[in-house]
Scaffold this motif. Structure first.
Motif, PDB file in Angstrom:
ATOM      1  N   THR A   1      15.922  -7.760  -7.905  1.00  7.95           N
ATOM      2  CA  THR A   1      15.281  -7.475  -9.187  1.00  7.95           C
ATOM      3  C   THR A   1      15.127  -5.970  -9.324  1.00  7.95           C
ATOM      4  O   THR A   1      14.777  -5.294  -8.358  1.00  7.95           O
ATOM      5  N   SER A   2      15.380  -5.450 -10.521  1.00  2.15           N
ATOM      6  CA  SER A   2      15.165  -4.035 -10.826  1.00  2.15           C
ATOM      7  C   SER A   2      14.306  -3.935 -12.079  1.00  2.15           C
ATOM      8  O   SER A   2      14.515  -4.680 -13.040  1.00  2.15           O
ATOM      9  N   VAL A   3      13.349  -3.012 -12.052  1.00  2.00           N
ATOM     10  CA  VAL A   3      12.510  -2.747 -13.223  1.00  2.00           C
ATOM     11  C   VAL A   3      12.453  -1.240 -13.437  1.00  2.00           C
ATOM     12  O   VAL A   3      12.681  -0.463 -12.512  1.00  2.00           O
ATOM     13  N   TRP A   4      12.145  -0.856 -14.650  1.00  2.00           N
ATOM     14  CA  TRP A   4      11.976   0.552 -14.988  1.00  2.00           C
ATOM     15  C   TRP A   4      10.481   0.837 -15.009  1.00  2.00           C
ATOM     16  O   TRP A   4       9.748   0.262 -15.812  1.00  2.00           O
ATOM     17  N   LEU A   5      10.023   1.690 -14.090  1.00  4.82           N
ATOM     18  CA  LEU A   5       8.609   2.022 -14.014  1.00  4.82           C
ATOM     19  C   LEU A   5       8.324   3.236 -14.881  1.00  4.82           C
ATOM     20  O   LEU A   5       9.033   4.237 -14.820  1.00  4.82           O
ATOM     21  N   SER A   6       7.297   3.104 -15.688  1.00  2.90           N
ATOM     22  CA  SER A   6       6.922   4.133 -16.634  1.00  2.90           C
ATOM     23  C   SER A   6       5.407   4.126 -16.770  1.00  2.90           C
ATOM     24  O   SER A   6       4.774   3.074 -16.604  1.00  2.90           O
TER      25      SER A   6
ATOM     26  N   ALA B   1       0.828  -1.211   0.000  1.00  4.68           N
ATOM     27  CA  ALA B   1       0.000   0.000   0.000  1.00  4.68           C
ATOM     28  C   ALA B   1       0.860   1.258   0.000  1.00  4.68           C
ATOM     29  O   ALA B   1       0.548   2.239  -0.686  1.00  4.68           O
ATOM     30  N   HIS B   2       1.948   1.245   0.750  1.00  3.59           N
ATOM     31  CA  HIS B   2       2.849   2.400   0.777  1.00  3.59           C
ATOM     32  C   HIS B   2       3.566   2.558  -0.564  1.00  3.59           C
ATOM     33  O   HIS B   2       3.713   3.673  -1.070  1.00  3.59           O
ATOM     34  N   LEU B   3       4.000   1.442  -1.137  1.00  2.00           N
ATOM     35  CA  LEU B   3       4.641   1.498  -2.450  1.00  2.00           C
ATOM     36  C   LEU B   3       3.666   2.035  -3.501  1.00  2.00           C
ATOM     37  O   LEU B   3       4.035   2.865  -4.329  1.00  2.00           O
ATOM     38  N   GLN B   4       2.433   1.564  -3.445  1.00  2.00           N
ATOM     39  CA  GLN B   4       1.438   2.007  -4.416  1.00  2.00           C
ATOM     40  C   GLN B   4       1.225   3.517  -4.333  1.00  2.00           C
ATOM     41  O   GLN B   4       1.147   4.189  -5.363  1.00  2.00           O
ATOM     42  N   ALA B   5       1.149   4.065  -3.145  1.00  2.00           N
ATOM     43  CA  ALA B   5       0.953   5.511  -2.985  1.00  2.00           C
ATOM     44  C   ALA B   5       2.078   6.295  -3.657  1.00  2.00           C
ATOM     45  O   ALA B   5       1.829   7.291  -4.349  1.00  2.00           O
ATOM     46  N   VAL B   6       3.302   5.831  -3.478  1.00  2.00           N
ATOM     47  CA  VAL B   6       4.456   6.521  -4.071  1.00  2.00           C
ATOM     48  C   VAL B   6       4.487   6.333  -5.588  1.00  2.00           C
ATOM     49  O   VAL B   6       4.665   7.293  -6.343  1.00  2.00           O
TER      50      VAL B   6
ATOM     51  N   LYS C   1       4.075   9.281  -8.621  1.00  2.00           N
ATOM     52  CA  LYS C   1       5.102   9.577  -9.627  1.00  2.00           C
ATOM     53  C   LYS C   1       4.598   9.314 -11.047  1.00  2.00           C
ATOM     54  O   LYS C   1       4.823  10.119 -11.954  1.00  2.00           O
ATOM     55  N   LEU C   2       3.900   8.207 -11.244  1.00  2.00           N
ATOM     56  CA  LEU C   2       3.400   7.893 -12.586  1.00  2.00           C
ATOM     57  C   LEU C   2       2.324   8.877 -13.018  1.00  2.00           C
ATOM     58  O   LEU C   2       2.225   9.214 -14.203  1.00  2.00           O
ATOM     59  N   ARG C   3       1.527   9.349 -12.079  1.00  2.00           N
ATOM     60  CA  ARG C   3       0.498  10.352 -12.387  1.00  2.00           C
ATOM     61  C   ARG C   3       1.139  11.611 -12.966  1.00  2.00           C
ATOM     62  O   ARG C   3       0.556  12.293 -13.815  1.00  2.00           O
ATOM     63  N   ARG C   4       2.337  11.938 -12.490  1.00  2.00           N
ATOM     64  CA  ARG C   4       3.069  13.115 -12.989  1.00  2.00           C
ATOM     65  C   ARG C   4       3.862  12.800 -14.253  1.00  2.00           C
ATOM     66  O   ARG C   4       4.593  13.645 -14.756  1.00  2.00           O
TER      67      ARG C   4
END
Length: 104
Positions: free
Chosen positions: A51-56, A20-25, A29-32
């Motif tokens: 594991t690393s991913v690129w969030l977009s 839930a905390h990760l989702q808020a952050v 960021k994605l909204r912006r």
């Protein structure tokens, strides 16, 4: 334990409260329209400890929760996670700081 699924290909189990905390952050960021890396450790998977991913905004991402109740968010933790997400290394899980509102 909830599940974060990235691009329908990578799924990781994460505690509902942490998720839930990760989702808020992530949503903020994605909204912006911001893109950023997200790295987590996963010692349960054999042969892979990190594991690393690129969030977009262009990559499908889902948050699925085991429980039906929305956990109360700790604003100090959201702030700490946001600070990590804004760093050159990107978002990673940081320890939860004390919640000043919970002490009242």
């Amino acid at each position: 334990m909830g599940t974060l699924t990235y691009d329908s290909k990578i799924a990781v189990s994460i505690d509902d409260r942490v998720l839930a905390h990760l989702q808020a952050v992530v949503w903020a960021k994605l909204r912006r329209g911001e893109q950023f890396p997200f790295t987590w450790t996963d010692p349960m998977r054999s042969g892979m400890g990190r594991t690393s991913v690129w969030l977009s905004p262009h990559v499908p991402l889902s948050f699925e929760y085991f429980g039906s109740r929305q956990p109360r968010l700790n604003p100090a933790w959201v702030e700490a996670l946001t600070k990590a997400a804004n760093s050159p290394a990107g978002l990673s899980l940081v320890p939860e700081p004390d919640d000043p509102a919970a002490a009242r």
